[in-house]
Design a protein around this motif. Sequence first.
Motif, PDB file in Angstrom:
ATOM      1  N   GLN A   1      47.993  16.956  45.293  1.00 15.42           N
ATOM      2  CA  GLN A   1      46.763  16.690  44.550  1.00 15.42           C
ATOM      3  C   GLN A   1      46.555  15.196  44.322  1.00 15.42           C
ATOM      4  N   GLN A   2      47.625  14.450  44.125  1.00 16.31           N
ATOM      5  CA  GLN A   2      47.540  13.009  44.008  1.00 16.31           C
ATOM      6  C   GLN A   2      48.845  12.406  44.516  1.00 16.31           C
ATOM      7  N   PRO A   3      48.768  11.238  45.172  1.00 14.96           N
ATOM      8  CA  PRO A   3      49.978  10.673  45.796  1.00 14.96           C
ATOM      9  C   PRO A   3      50.980  10.186  44.753  1.00 14.96           C
ATOM     10  N   LEU A   4      52.013  10.983  44.542  1.00  9.81           N
ATOM     11  CA  LEU A   4      53.041  10.644  43.559  1.00  9.81           C
ATOM     12  C   LEU A   4      54.421  10.879  44.162  1.00  9.81           C
ATOM     13  N   THR A   5      55.386  10.118  43.694  1.00 10.88           N
ATOM     14  CA  THR A   5      56.779  10.307  44.082  1.00 10.88           C
ATOM     15  C   THR A   5      57.575  10.634  42.834  1.00 10.88           C
ATOM     16  N   PHE A   6      58.464  11.641  42.942  1.00 12.85           N
ATOM     17  CA  PHE A   6      59.211  12.108  41.772  1.00 12.85           C
ATOM     18  C   PHE A   6      60.711  11.992  41.984  1.00 12.85           C
ATOM     19  N   SER A   7      61.410  11.684  40.891  1.00 12.56           N
ATOM     20  CA  SER A   7      62.852  11.892  40.815  1.00 12.56           C
ATOM     21  C   SER A   7      63.079  13.239  40.147  1.00 12.56           C
ATOM     22  N   ILE A   8      64.133  13.927  40.561  1.00  7.49           N
ATOM     23  CA  ILE A   8      64.386  15.292  40.086  1.00  7.49           C
ATOM     24  C   ILE A   8      65.791  15.392  39.501  1.00  7.49           C
ATOM     25  N   ALA A   9      65.914  16.087  38.392  1.00  8.36           N
ATOM     26  CA  ALA A   9      67.217  16.445  37.832  1.00  8.36           C
ATOM     27  C   ALA A   9      67.163  17.909  37.421  1.00  8.36           C
ATOM     28  N   VAL A  10      68.243  18.640  37.632  1.00 11.63           N
ATOM     29  CA  VAL A  10      68.258  20.071  37.292  1.00 11.63           C
ATOM     30  C   VAL A  10      69.553  20.424  36.582  1.00 11.63           C
ATOM     31  N   ASN A  11      69.495  21.438  35.731  1.00 16.08           N
ATOM     32  CA  ASN A  11      70.690  22.110  35.224  1.00 16.08           C
ATOM     33  C   ASN A  11      70.358  23.589  35.074  1.00 16.08           C
ATOM     34  N   ASP A  12      71.211  24.340  34.421  1.00 20.38           N
ATOM     35  CA  ASP A  12      70.999  25.785  34.341  1.00 20.38           C
ATOM     36  C   ASP A  12      69.838  26.172  33.433  1.00 20.38           C
ATOM     37  N   TYR A  13      69.439  25.276  32.537  1.00 17.97           N
ATOM     38  CA  TYR A  13      68.408  25.620  31.563  1.00 17.97           C
ATOM     39  C   TYR A  13      67.016  25.195  32.011  1.00 17.97           C
ATOM     40  N   GLY A  14      66.938  24.107  32.789  1.00 11.79           N
ATOM     41  CA  GLY A  14      65.625  23.629  33.189  1.00 11.79           C
ATOM     42  C   GLY A  14      65.717  22.496  34.184  1.00 11.79           C
ATOM     43  N   PHE A  15      64.599  21.748  34.309  1.00 10.08           N
ATOM     44  CA  PHE A  15      64.593  20.613  35.234  1.00 10.08           C
ATOM     45  C   PHE A  15      63.666  19.527  34.714  1.00 10.08           C
ATOM     46  N   GLU A  16      63.867  18.315  35.266  1.00  7.97           N
ATOM     47  CA  GLU A  16      63.055  17.155  34.914  1.00  7.97           C
ATOM     48  C   GLU A  16      62.370  16.621  36.161  1.00  7.97           C
ATOM     49  N   LEU A  17      61.083  16.314  36.044  1.00  3.21           N
ATOM     50  CA  LEU A  17      60.353  15.549  37.054  1.00  3.21           C
ATOM     51  C   LEU A  17      60.001  14.207  36.432  1.00  3.21           C
ATOM     52  N   LEU A  18      60.288  13.120  37.135  1.00  2.00           N
ATOM     53  CA  LEU A  18      60.003  11.771  36.631  1.00  2.00           C
ATOM     54  C   LEU A  18      59.213  10.998  37.672  1.00  2.00           C
ATOM     55  N   SER A  19      58.081  10.462  37.253  1.00  4.45           N
ATOM     56  CA  SER A  19      57.256   9.623  38.128  1.00  4.45           C
ATOM     57  C   SER A  19      57.164   8.223  37.540  1.00  4.45           C
ATOM     58  N   ALA A  20      57.291   7.216  38.398  1.00  2.00           N
ATOM     59  CA  ALA A  20      57.174   5.825  37.934  1.00  2.00           C
ATOM     60  C   ALA A  20      55.729   5.444  37.669  1.00  2.00           C
ATOM     61  N   THR A  21      54.786   6.226  38.189  1.00  3.94           N
ATOM     62  CA  THR A  21      53.360   5.967  37.958  1.00  3.94           C
ATOM     63  C   THR A  21      52.775   7.043  37.051  1.00  3.94           C
TER      64      THR A  21
END
Length: 830
Positions: free
Chosen positions: A651-671
């Motif tokens: 939908q929009q040009p973005l790059t994400f860092s990803i972290a996961v564990n058993d409970y959930g996950f994180e998406l991080l964008s610098a923009t």
Amino acid sequence: MADSNNFAKQWFSARQWVPFAFQKKVWAAVKRGESGLLHASTGAGKTYAVWFAALNRFARAAPAKPLTPPKSRKPASAPLTVLWITPMRALAADTARALDAPLAELDIPWNVGLRTGDTSSSERARQGRRLPSALVTTPESLTLLLTRADAKAQMSNLRMLVVDEWHELIGNKRGVQLQLALARLRKWNPQLIVWGISATLGNQAHAQDVLLPQGGGASVQGNVIKDLQVDTLLPPSIERFPWAGHIGLRMLPAVVAEVDSSASCLIFTNTRAQSEIWYQALLEARPDWAGLIALHHGSLARGVRDWVERSLKEGTLKAVVCTSSLDLGVDFLPVERVLQIGSVKGIARLMQRAGRSGHAPGRPSRVTLVPTHSLELVEAAAAKAAVAARLIEPRESPHCPLDVLVQHLVSMALAGGFRPDELLDEVRSTWAYRDLSEAQWRWALAFVHHGGDSLTAYPDYQRVEPDADGVWKVPSARLARRHRMSIGTIVSDASIQLKYWRKGGGGQSLGSVEEGFIARLKPGDGFLFGGRLLELVRVENMVAYVKRTSGKKAAVPRWNGGRMPLSSELAHAVVAQLDAARQGQFTGPEMQAIKPLLEVQQAWSALPGTHTLLAETLKSREGWHLFLYPFAGRQVHLGLASLLAWRISQQQPLTFSIAVNDYGFELLSATAVDWASLLKAGLFDEDHLLEDILASLNAGELALRRFREIARISGLVFGGYPGAQKSTRQVQASSGLFFEVFKQYDANNLLLTQAQEEVLRQELDIQRLEQTLSDMRALTLDVHAIQRATPFAFPLLVERFRESLSSEKLADRIARMVKDLEAAVVKGTK
């Protein structure tokens, strides 16, 4: 034939035992010639139920001895009558002892033998001349027996086959290998009686269908409910901002006290590395326990493991730190209790480990959970509730793995040969291959005949060919020898042997570690193994030579498979506990202890619930964060995070860092990201799920990793002969070469298709991912804009930092972050 229950009655009466109802049901069913599945608690008497059923039906007491015995040789024991399949070598030895125990007392002229990878060449030769009356063996060793040209003659008197710990085999390729072996034995003897034994199955109907695909059979439920006592060792203080990755050593004083108060206990860890660290820590805390505590895991030398198991049985050890190597039904009667370090991740595994204590009918089994960080207190409370409700995870059989089929074709070609039409009917009689297509069958035949479309020029892949009578056989003794050495569908992580250094070679063997770990060490580096501090001397011919050392900073070997995902059953139980806390109900000591953490989580954000999906958004110096908590386990969260990141980037040009564990996950964008506008129903759609998942991941690299195992099983790559084994790098390079060749020149190769399917089914658990997406759409999205990391978000931040920071820098950064967050709690700010 002996009268019904005659041997069982004699044995039980002599001990003043009263048979359980389920044992009598098994005896009666086998007397009628029925196959079946027995499901009963650990330590309830399952082995005696099935073994005496076999003795009652097939054994005869020895004839009365004359007063003056003739000078003749001892009469031969009965021919092979019972095959007893076990998933583990350690369990095989223990089972053989248990089966042998009644024979002499009841004067039954049977003998019991062992056939595993540990069986000596002299014993194999003896069995080659005459198999014992009852043979305890593994799926791999059974398949090896079936490759003999005289296998049918050797099995001609076989009347019964027992599969012990069926739940450990049903869900993997070893179980499929056993299904194929069973199909061959049933063809030779359609009246063969087959029984499965299990203690922890969540889907017994499926398990019985896989074991007995022809239908019918008895289903016997042991109605003796085992008393499983689950309690938790509460930590001295609660971290309101916990992070995963702890070894749990802050619980060491409490664990030492519990061990001290017990006569004998098992201390389970989830990884071999963790077991090494805990064993060393216990010895440092209590040097007087030297010789009274021991270490047991699958990489230790066979002799060491045998000594530990024998000492446990004899009651001479106070404690053993162990891994899943002691999960299964070895009978350690003196063990009073079990301690589990860290989350056990699944209900079946917890019940299995608990059953190692009180391993006898009527004795309670006790397991104490030892949390390694605060959030595991919720898992402990959830596990207690799930065990009480017996919410056991299901095990599903793999469907149509072609690498196992290819291996089986070569095995059957060795066993006197096969006619394709006849073998196809036999293979389709198994559950795993019940809908094998004609196209798949033709491809498999072509693959073993000439290597398929891309390997026709290479003689090593022309493994089977038809003779003048249309019987397919292995044409070369060299290829036959190579195949026999490769049989086995569990491809262990590539390992390297450890031996003490001695000039001229021949030093004592210590066990094995992964080759990748040794490759990171240089001569002179120290590491911990088997509770000893060792120094690497040199590496030669897949052997690492070491010597004892002291005072060095020790590395700890890391074995793959340490990150087990949270099971669905345990995850649902965790959410139920959090939902109750959300409503102000903190039931039990675990939930009371973790109340301060959950109160901060609720004050700064919210708690997940059974009808809500918690999402947190955060703007920090790093960028724009999304924390989402589906509670579906690490594997599913990796797929979900990758899927959502890819869909958002469309939908929009973005790059994400990803972290996961058993409970959930994180998406991080610098923009900048407007999470509120993006978190809408369409993001969680199941439409085009397969295509989107494959596009969102480095699916090629994941498929290559799966293909390495498939290449080994199907015989594409060969690990080498004894004394000349290939290195991991050589095997991986060969697998990678085949992978690229097939992609370029044989794109329709079905092993490539299988690799992709295994990525989706095993690496990403696509069925659970699809179900999770459906569940997420049914929940009310509860979005909170947070000012700083909450207790649930903090572990995800640490997961991401772990990838880029050294352990020292990571510890420093975590300490600073925790200090700032605790200060915010004290101030009462959000």
